[in-house]
Design a protein around this motif. Structure first.
Motif, PDB file in Angstrom:
ATOM      1  N   MET A 139      54.790 -81.325  54.193  1.00  0.00           N
ATOM      2  CA  MET A 139      55.256 -82.608  53.717  1.00  0.00           C
ATOM      3  C   MET A 139      56.496 -82.985  54.505  1.00  0.00           C
ATOM      4  O   MET A 139      57.205 -82.129  55.009  1.00  0.00           O
ATOM      5  N   ARG A 140      56.735 -84.291  54.589  1.00  0.00           N
ATOM      6  CA  ARG A 140      57.906 -84.744  55.327  1.00  0.00           C
ATOM      7  C   ARG A 140      58.601 -85.856  54.555  1.00  0.00           C
ATOM      8  O   ARG A 140      57.985 -86.552  53.751  1.00  0.00           O
ATOM      9  N   ILE A 141      59.877 -86.005  54.838  1.00  0.00           N
ATOM     10  CA  ILE A 141      60.649 -87.095  54.264  1.00  0.00           C
ATOM     11  C   ILE A 141      60.451 -88.299  55.178  1.00  0.00           C
ATOM     12  O   ILE A 141      60.636 -88.214  56.392  1.00  0.00           O
ATOM     13  N   ILE A 142      60.062 -89.424  54.599  1.00  0.00           N
ATOM     14  CA  ILE A 142      59.657 -90.587  55.373  1.00  0.00           C
ATOM     15  C   ILE A 142      60.835 -91.438  55.825  1.00  0.00           C
ATOM     16  O   ILE A 142      60.826 -91.972  56.927  1.00  0.00           O
ATOM     17  N   SER A 143      61.861 -91.570  54.984  1.00  0.00           N
ATOM     18  CA  SER A 143      62.945 -92.493  55.321  1.00  0.00           C
ATOM     19  C   SER A 143      64.278 -92.005  54.778  1.00  0.00           C
ATOM     20  O   SER A 143      64.341 -91.063  54.009  1.00  0.00           O
ATOM     21  N   GLY A 144      65.332 -92.659  55.219  1.00  0.00           N
ATOM     22  CA  GLY A 144      66.661 -92.354  54.714  1.00  0.00           C
ATOM     23  C   GLY A 144      67.388 -91.329  55.560  1.00  0.00           C
ATOM     24  O   GLY A 144      67.064 -91.095  56.726  1.00  0.00           O
ATOM     25  N   LEU A 145      68.372 -90.711  54.949  1.00  0.00           N
ATOM     26  CA  LEU A 145      69.251 -89.756  55.611  1.00  0.00           C
ATOM     27  C   LEU A 145      68.497 -88.620  56.298  1.00  0.00           C
ATOM     28  O   LEU A 145      68.867 -88.182  57.379  1.00  0.00           O
ATOM     29  N   HIS A 146      67.441 -88.139  55.681  1.00  0.00           N
ATOM     30  CA  HIS A 146      66.682 -87.000  56.216  1.00  0.00           C
ATOM     31  C   HIS A 146      65.332 -87.424  56.793  1.00  0.00           C
ATOM     32  O   HIS A 146      64.390 -86.627  56.829  1.00  0.00           O
ATOM     33  N   LYS A 147      65.229 -88.671  57.253  1.00  0.00           N
ATOM     34  CA  LYS A 147      63.983 -89.208  57.801  1.00  0.00           C
ATOM     35  C   LYS A 147      63.368 -88.256  58.835  1.00  0.00           C
ATOM     36  O   LYS A 147      64.052 -87.773  59.729  1.00  0.00           O
ATOM     37  N   GLY A 148      62.072 -87.998  58.671  1.00  0.00           N
ATOM     38  CA  GLY A 148      61.334 -87.162  59.605  1.00  0.00           C
ATOM     39  C   GLY A 148      61.429 -85.668  59.341  1.00  0.00           C
ATOM     40  O   GLY A 148      60.710 -84.880  59.953  1.00  0.00           O
ATOM     41  N   ARG A 149      62.289 -85.267  58.431  1.00  0.00           N
ATOM     42  CA  ARG A 149      62.469 -83.836  58.151  1.00  0.00           C
ATOM     43  C   ARG A 149      61.233 -83.271  57.461  1.00  0.00           C
ATOM     44  O   ARG A 149      60.748 -83.831  56.486  1.00  0.00           O
ATOM     45  N   ARG A 150      60.737 -82.180  57.968  1.00  0.00           N
ATOM     46  CA  ARG A 150      59.584 -81.500  57.378  1.00  0.00           C
ATOM     47  C   ARG A 150      60.074 -80.431  56.403  1.00  0.00           C
ATOM     48  O   ARG A 150      61.026 -79.721  56.694  1.00  0.00           O
ATOM     49  N   ILE A 151      59.388 -80.347  55.278  1.00  0.00           N
ATOM     50  CA  ILE A 151      59.708 -79.344  54.267  1.00  0.00           C
ATOM     51  C   ILE A 151      58.418 -78.568  53.991  1.00  0.00           C
ATOM     52  O   ILE A 151      57.385 -79.166  53.691  1.00  0.00           O
ATOM     53  N   THR A 152      58.523 -77.271  54.099  1.00  0.00           N
ATOM     54  CA  THR A 152      57.356 -76.421  53.863  1.00  0.00           C
ATOM     55  C   THR A 152      57.571 -75.621  52.592  1.00  0.00           C
ATOM     56  O   THR A 152      58.473 -74.787  52.518  1.00  0.00           O
ATOM     57  N   ALA A 153      56.738 -75.903  51.606  1.00  0.00           N
ATOM     58  CA  ALA A 153      56.825 -75.190  50.328  1.00  0.00           C
ATOM     59  C   ALA A 153      56.094 -73.853  50.442  1.00  0.00           C
ATOM     60  O   ALA A 153      55.111 -73.747  51.175  1.00  0.00           O
ATOM     61  N   PRO A 154      56.572 -72.849  49.715  1.00  0.00           N
ATOM     62  CA  PRO A 154      55.862 -71.558  49.702  1.00  0.00           C
ATOM     63  C   PRO A 154      54.411 -71.741  49.251  1.00  0.00           C
ATOM     64  O   PRO A 154      54.127 -72.556  48.370  1.00  0.00           O
ATOM     65  N   LYS A 155      53.519 -70.995  49.854  1.00  0.00           N
ATOM     66  CA  LYS A 155      52.080 -71.146  49.573  1.00  0.00           C
ATOM     67  C   LYS A 155      51.707 -70.815  48.130  1.00  0.00           C
ATOM     68  O   LYS A 155      50.723 -71.331  47.616  1.00  0.00           O
ATOM     69  N   GLN A 156      52.511 -69.965  47.457  1.00  0.00           N
ATOM     70  CA  GLN A 156      52.129 -69.556  46.095  1.00  0.00           C
ATOM     71  C   GLN A 156      52.449 -70.618  45.038  1.00  0.00           C
ATOM     72  O   GLN A 156      52.063 -70.461  43.890  1.00  0.00           O
ATOM     73  N   LEU A 157      53.129 -71.702  45.400  1.00  0.00           N
ATOM     74  CA  LEU A 157      53.445 -72.727  44.405  1.00  0.00           C
ATOM     75  C   LEU A 157      52.168 -73.460  43.984  1.00  0.00           C
ATOM     76  O   LEU A 157      51.365 -73.849  44.828  1.00  0.00           O
ATOM     77  N   PRO A 158      51.997 -73.655  42.671  1.00  0.00           N
ATOM     78  CA  PRO A 158      50.802 -74.347  42.169  1.00  0.00           C
ATOM     79  C   PRO A 158      50.982 -75.864  42.261  1.00  0.00           C
ATOM     80  O   PRO A 158      51.224 -76.547  41.268  1.00  0.00           O
ATOM     81  N   ILE A 159      50.878 -76.393  43.476  1.00  0.00           N
ATOM     82  CA  ILE A 159      51.209 -77.807  43.687  1.00  0.00           C
ATOM     83  C   ILE A 159      50.100 -78.548  44.424  1.00  0.00           C
ATOM     84  O   ILE A 159      49.256 -77.950  45.075  1.00  0.00           O
ATOM     85  N   ARG A 160      50.155 -79.872  44.309  1.00  0.00           N
ATOM     86  CA  ARG A 160      49.315 -80.796  45.050  1.00  0.00           C
ATOM     87  C   ARG A 160      50.245 -81.927  45.474  1.00  0.00           C
ATOM     88  O   ARG A 160      50.375 -82.938  44.805  1.00  0.00           O
ATOM     89  N   PRO A 161      50.959 -81.737  46.601  1.00  0.00           N
ATOM     90  CA  PRO A 161      51.945 -82.758  46.985  1.00  0.00           C
ATOM     91  C   PRO A 161      51.297 -84.116  47.258  1.00  0.00           C
ATOM     92  O   PRO A 161      50.187 -84.197  47.769  1.00  0.00           O
ATOM     93  N   THR A 162      52.017 -85.156  46.905  1.00  0.00           N
ATOM     94  CA  THR A 162      51.595 -86.517  47.210  1.00  0.00           C
ATOM     95  C   THR A 162      51.493 -86.643  48.731  1.00  0.00           C
ATOM     96  O   THR A 162      52.403 -86.235  49.450  1.00  0.00           O
ATOM     97  N   THR A 163      50.399 -87.193  49.211  1.00  0.00           N
ATOM     98  CA  THR A 163      50.214 -87.319  50.658  1.00  0.00           C
ATOM     99  C   THR A 163      51.255 -88.269  51.251  1.00  0.00           C
ATOM    100  O   THR A 163      51.774 -89.159  50.562  1.00  0.00           O
TER     101      THR A 163
END
Length: 180
Positions: free
Chosen positions: A1-25
């Motif tokens: 997942m990445r931050i689309i806009s603002g101060l951290h625009k373009g920054r990629r964040i990688t969540a640990p694989k064991q998290l029970p998540i379905r990130p918003t595309t």
């Protein structure tokens, strides 16, 4: 997942694989934030992020200047990840470990925007419970909005205070506003 806009625009964040998540595309998130950007100024916007998972939506709000942001999730690993990431990014995000429904029943918080991204297989009456708790507990500030992300197979148009929906791929954002 990445931050689309603002101060951290373009920054990629990688969540640990064991998290029970379905990130918003990214596509859905970009569409959502374009809508929000036309309705609110992000600077100082108070946000309650329910079923926050990886914190994806909270980071996007924070990067754009919103805050304080409260991110509620029942999974301790999700909460720890949000705390770590928010600290690294220096964002005004407070993660809270709690069942969302219990949190809403006693929430001592007011927000301009409440975003809920529950599991897509949540029963329809549970979606309605989110709407009722947010509105009955007066969690929204005047002119506030509740946005629920859900599957395109879930229909929330009959729920009280429903305003509109926007579809992005398999995701739908339904908007709810308090009656004046």
């Amino acid at each position: 997942m990445r931050i689309i806009s603002g101060l951290h625009k373009g920054r990629r964040i990688t969540a640990p694989k064991q998290l029970p998540i379905r990130p918003t595309t990214d596509m859905a998130k970009e569409g959502l934030f374009n809508i929000i950007n036309n309705r609110f100024h992000f600077k100082g916007l108070t946000v309650l992020d329910l079923f926050s998972g990886s914190g994806n939506i909270s980071y996007e709000f924070g990067s754009r200047g919103a805050g304080p942001i409260i991110a509620v999730d029942a999974n301790i690993d999700c909460v720890k990840f949000i705390k770590k990431t928010a600290t690294e990014l220096e964002l005004d995000i407070t993660p809270v470990k709690s069942d969302v429904f219990k949190y809403l029943e006693k929430a001592p918080v007011k927000a301009d925007l409440v975003f809920a991204d529950p599991p897509y297989d949540l029963e329809e009456d549970q979606f309605e419970k989110i709407v009722l708790l947010v509105l009955e507990r007066n969690i929204l500030n005047p002119k506030g909005i509740l946005i629920i992300e859900h599957s395109k197979h879930t229909k929330l148009t009959a729920l009280e205070n429903y305003s509109e929906s926007r579809k992005y791929g398999n995701s739908v954002f339904s908007f709810f506003v308090p009656k004046p």
